[in-house]
Design a protein around this motif. Structure first.
Motif, PDB file in Angstrom:
ATOM      1  N   ALA A   1       0.857  -1.186   0.000  1.00 32.36           N
ATOM      2  CA  ALA A   1       0.000   0.000   0.000  1.00 32.36           C
ATOM      3  C   ALA A   1       0.896   1.239   0.000  1.00 32.36           C
ATOM      4  CB  ALA A   1      -0.912   0.005   1.220  1.00 32.36           C
ATOM      5  N   GLU A   2       0.398   2.292  -0.583  1.00 28.46           N
ATOM      6  CA  GLU A   2       1.162   3.532  -0.701  1.00 28.46           C
ATOM      7  C   GLU A   2       0.650   4.573   0.280  1.00 28.46           C
ATOM      8  OE1 GLU A   2       0.668   4.630  -4.804  1.00 28.46           O
ATOM      9  OE2 GLU A   2       1.354   2.673  -5.497  1.00 28.46           O
ATOM     10  N   ASP A   3       1.553   5.445   0.685  1.00 30.24           N
ATOM     11  CA  ASP A   3       1.225   6.620   1.507  1.00 30.24           C
ATOM     12  C   ASP A   3       0.331   6.253   2.703  1.00 30.24           C
ATOM     13  OD1 ASP A   3       1.339   9.278   2.238  1.00 30.24           O
ATOM     14  OD2 ASP A   3      -0.244   9.907   0.858  1.00 30.24           O
ATOM     15  N   ILE A   4       0.785   5.323   3.510  1.00 32.19           N
ATOM     16  CA  ILE A   4       0.025   4.868   4.677  1.00 32.19           C
ATOM     17  C   ILE A   4       0.082   5.940   5.757  1.00 32.19           C
ATOM     18  CG2 ILE A   4      -0.198   3.096   6.463  1.00 32.19           C
ATOM     19  CD1 ILE A   4       1.253   1.193   4.437  1.00 32.19           C
ATOM     20  N   THR A   5      -1.088   6.365   6.201  1.00 31.31           N
ATOM     21  CA  THR A   5      -1.199   7.404   7.221  1.00 31.31           C
ATOM     22  C   THR A   5      -2.123   6.906   8.320  1.00 31.31           C
ATOM     23  OG1 THR A   5      -0.945   9.120   5.527  1.00 31.31           O
ATOM     24  CG2 THR A   5      -1.877   9.804   7.634  1.00 31.31           C
ATOM     25  N   VAL A   6      -1.713   7.102   9.577  1.00 30.70           N
ATOM     26  CA  VAL A   6      -2.568   6.770  10.712  1.00 30.70           C
ATOM     27  C   VAL A   6      -2.853   8.060  11.464  1.00 30.70           C
ATOM     28  CG1 VAL A   6      -2.840   5.426  12.812  1.00 30.70           C
ATOM     29  CG2 VAL A   6      -1.568   4.455  10.883  1.00 30.70           C
ATOM     30  N   LEU A   7      -4.127   8.424  11.539  1.00 33.61           N
ATOM     31  CA  LEU A   7      -4.546   9.639  12.235  1.00 33.61           C
ATOM     32  C   LEU A   7      -5.131   9.276  13.594  1.00 33.61           C
ATOM     33  CD1 LEU A   7      -6.380  11.585   9.370  1.00 33.61           C
ATOM     34  CD2 LEU A   7      -3.993  11.768  10.085  1.00 33.61           C
ATOM     35  N   ASP A   8      -4.675   9.953  14.627  1.00 35.66           N
ATOM     36  CA  ASP A   8      -5.202   9.786  15.977  1.00 35.66           C
ATOM     37  C   ASP A   8      -6.409  10.707  16.108  1.00 35.66           C
ATOM     38  OD1 ASP A   8      -5.782   9.792  18.688  1.00 35.66           O
ATOM     39  OD2 ASP A   8      -3.686   9.895  19.314  1.00 35.66           O
ATOM     40  N   MET A   9      -7.584  10.132  16.133  1.00 37.16           N
ATOM     41  CA  MET A   9      -8.832  10.892  16.137  1.00 37.16           C
ATOM     42  C   MET A   9      -9.382  11.131  17.543  1.00 37.16           C
ATOM     43  SD  MET A   9      -9.198  11.272  12.879  1.00 37.16           S
ATOM     44  CE  MET A   9     -10.901  11.730  12.612  1.00 37.16           C
ATOM     45  N   GLN A  10      -8.665  10.654  18.562  1.00 37.58           N
ATOM     46  CA  GLN A  10      -9.135  10.795  19.939  1.00 37.58           C
ATOM     47  C   GLN A  10      -9.220  12.284  20.307  1.00 37.58           C
ATOM     48  OE1 GLN A  10      -7.489   7.391  22.567  1.00 37.58           O
ATOM     49  NE2 GLN A  10      -5.915   7.849  21.030  1.00 37.58           N
ATOM     50  N   GLY A  11     -10.325  12.658  20.883  1.00 40.76           N
ATOM     51  CA  GLY A  11     -10.528  14.037  21.286  1.00 40.76           C
ATOM     52  C   GLY A  11     -11.119  14.919  20.202  1.00 40.76           C
ATOM     53  N   ILE A  12     -11.125  14.458  18.952  1.00 38.91           N
ATOM     54  CA  ILE A  12     -11.722  15.264  17.877  1.00 38.91           C
ATOM     55  C   ILE A  12     -12.845  14.527  17.160  1.00 38.91           C
ATOM     56  CG2 ILE A  12      -9.678  16.692  17.513  1.00 38.91           C
ATOM     57  CD1 ILE A  12      -9.038  15.024  15.045  1.00 38.91           C
ATOM     58  N   SER A  13     -13.010  13.242  17.465  1.00 34.21           N
ATOM     59  CA  SER A  13     -14.062  12.439  16.845  1.00 34.21           C
ATOM     60  C   SER A  13     -14.823  11.682  17.919  1.00 34.21           C
ATOM     61  CB  SER A  13     -13.431  11.439  15.865  1.00 34.21           C
ATOM     62  OG  SER A  13     -14.382  10.470  15.489  1.00 34.21           O
ATOM     63  N   THR A  14     -16.123  11.575  17.723  1.00 32.25           N
ATOM     64  CA  THR A  14     -16.935  10.806  18.668  1.00 32.25           C
ATOM     65  C   THR A  14     -17.214   9.399  18.173  1.00 32.25           C
ATOM     66  OG1 THR A  14     -18.957  11.652  17.672  1.00 32.25           O
ATOM     67  CG2 THR A  14     -18.073  12.871  19.552  1.00 32.25           C
ATOM     68  N   PHE A  15     -16.806   9.085  16.934  1.00 41.91           N
ATOM     69  CA  PHE A  15     -17.169   7.797  16.355  1.00 41.91           C
ATOM     70  C   PHE A  15     -16.013   6.818  16.187  1.00 41.91           C
ATOM     71  CE2 PHE A  15     -16.512  10.785  12.898  1.00 41.91           C
ATOM     72  CZ  PHE A  15     -15.680  10.083  12.041  1.00 41.91           C
ATOM     73  N   THR A  16     -14.776   7.252  16.345  1.00 41.87           N
ATOM     74  CA  THR A  16     -13.641   6.348  16.232  1.00 41.87           C
ATOM     75  C   THR A  16     -12.418   6.966  16.892  1.00 41.87           C
ATOM     76  OG1 THR A  16     -12.452   4.883  14.713  1.00 41.87           O
ATOM     77  CG2 THR A  16     -12.741   7.173  14.000  1.00 41.87           C
ATOM     78  N   ASP A  17     -11.434   6.141  17.179  1.00 41.95           N
ATOM     79  CA  ASP A  17     -10.187   6.628  17.776  1.00 41.95           C
ATOM     80  C   ASP A  17      -9.080   6.829  16.756  1.00 41.95           C
ATOM     81  OD1 ASP A  17     -11.369   6.585  20.285  1.00 41.95           O
ATOM     82  OD2 ASP A  17     -10.585   4.598  20.784  1.00 41.95           O
ATOM     83  N   TYR A  18      -9.102   6.027  15.674  1.00 42.52           N
ATOM     84  CA  TYR A  18      -8.040   6.102  14.669  1.00 42.52           C
ATOM     85  C   TYR A  18      -8.599   5.914  13.270  1.00 42.52           C
ATOM     86  CZ  TYR A  18      -4.924   5.524  18.627  1.00 42.52           C
ATOM     87  OH  TYR A  18      -4.283   5.702  19.827  1.00 42.52           O
ATOM     88  N   PHE A  19      -8.017   6.633  12.320  1.00 36.82           N
ATOM     89  CA  PHE A  19      -8.204   6.390  10.901  1.00 36.82           C
ATOM     90  C   PHE A  19      -6.896   5.824  10.377  1.00 36.82           C
ATOM     91  CE2 PHE A  19     -11.405   9.851   9.246  1.00 36.82           C
ATOM     92  CZ  PHE A  19     -12.460   9.109   9.728  1.00 36.82           C
ATOM     93  N   VAL A  20      -6.974   4.774   9.594  1.00 36.24           N
ATOM     94  CA  VAL A  20      -5.834   4.303   8.824  1.00 36.24           C
ATOM     95  C   VAL A  20      -6.209   4.565   7.372  1.00 36.24           C
ATOM     96  CG1 VAL A  20      -4.391   2.343   8.176  1.00 36.24           C
ATOM     97  CG2 VAL A  20      -5.238   2.540  10.524  1.00 36.24           C
ATOM     98  N   ILE A  21      -5.383   5.336   6.680  1.00 33.25           N
ATOM     99  CA  ILE A  21      -5.674   5.727   5.307  1.00 33.25           C
ATOM    100  C   ILE A  21      -4.498   5.286   4.441  1.00 33.25           C
ATOM    101  CG2 ILE A  21      -6.221   7.645   3.763  1.00 33.25           C
ATOM    102  CD1 ILE A  21      -6.962   9.257   6.338  1.00 33.25           C
TER     103      ILE A  21
END
Length: 117
Positions: free
Chosen positions: A20-40
């Motif tokens: 996979a290319e350009d793998i990014t993991v976003l920490d969504m804790q504190g800014i999202s109510t529906f998940t803790d992490y996005f893996v893109i």
């Protein structure tokens, strides 16, 4: 490390296994109510997107005994979503990822450093 972070890291590693290319993991804790992490991440073809999704499902099931609560999209749609609750994985064809720009929408999220990726 939380269970969510372990899962996010496992998803990123499984995606990397299938190039996979350009793998990014976003920490969504504190800014999202529906998940803790996005893996893109991105793939350059429909077969590669299918392989990445399969790798993530298999490795998370085998290593962490986790299955996605839901899945949406197909390789032909060029956007696949695997929803694990505390982690949501977005697999995009390169063109679709740029179009939707999730990293821009969630630009206030911290990025996790993933070794070797």
């Amino acid at each position: 490390m939380t269970d969510g972070e372990k899962l996010a890291r496992a998803c990123a590693a499984a995606a990397a296994d299938k190039k996979a290319e350009d793998i990014t993991v976003l920490d969504m804790q504190g800014i999202s109510t529906f998940t803790d992490y996005f893996v893109i991440c991105s793939g350059s073809s429909e077969p590669q997107l299918k392989a990445i999704a399969s790798s993530i499902r298999e490795q998370c099931r085998e290593k962490l005994d986790r299955k996605p609560a839901s899945e949406d999209g197909f390789p032909i749609s060029q956007w696949i979503v695997l929803d694990y609750g505390d982690v949501i994985v977005h697999l995009f064809h390169n063109d679709k990822r740029e179009f939707y720009g999730l990293e821009n929408l969630w630009s206030d999220a911290k990025r996790l450093e993933i070794e070797g990726i």
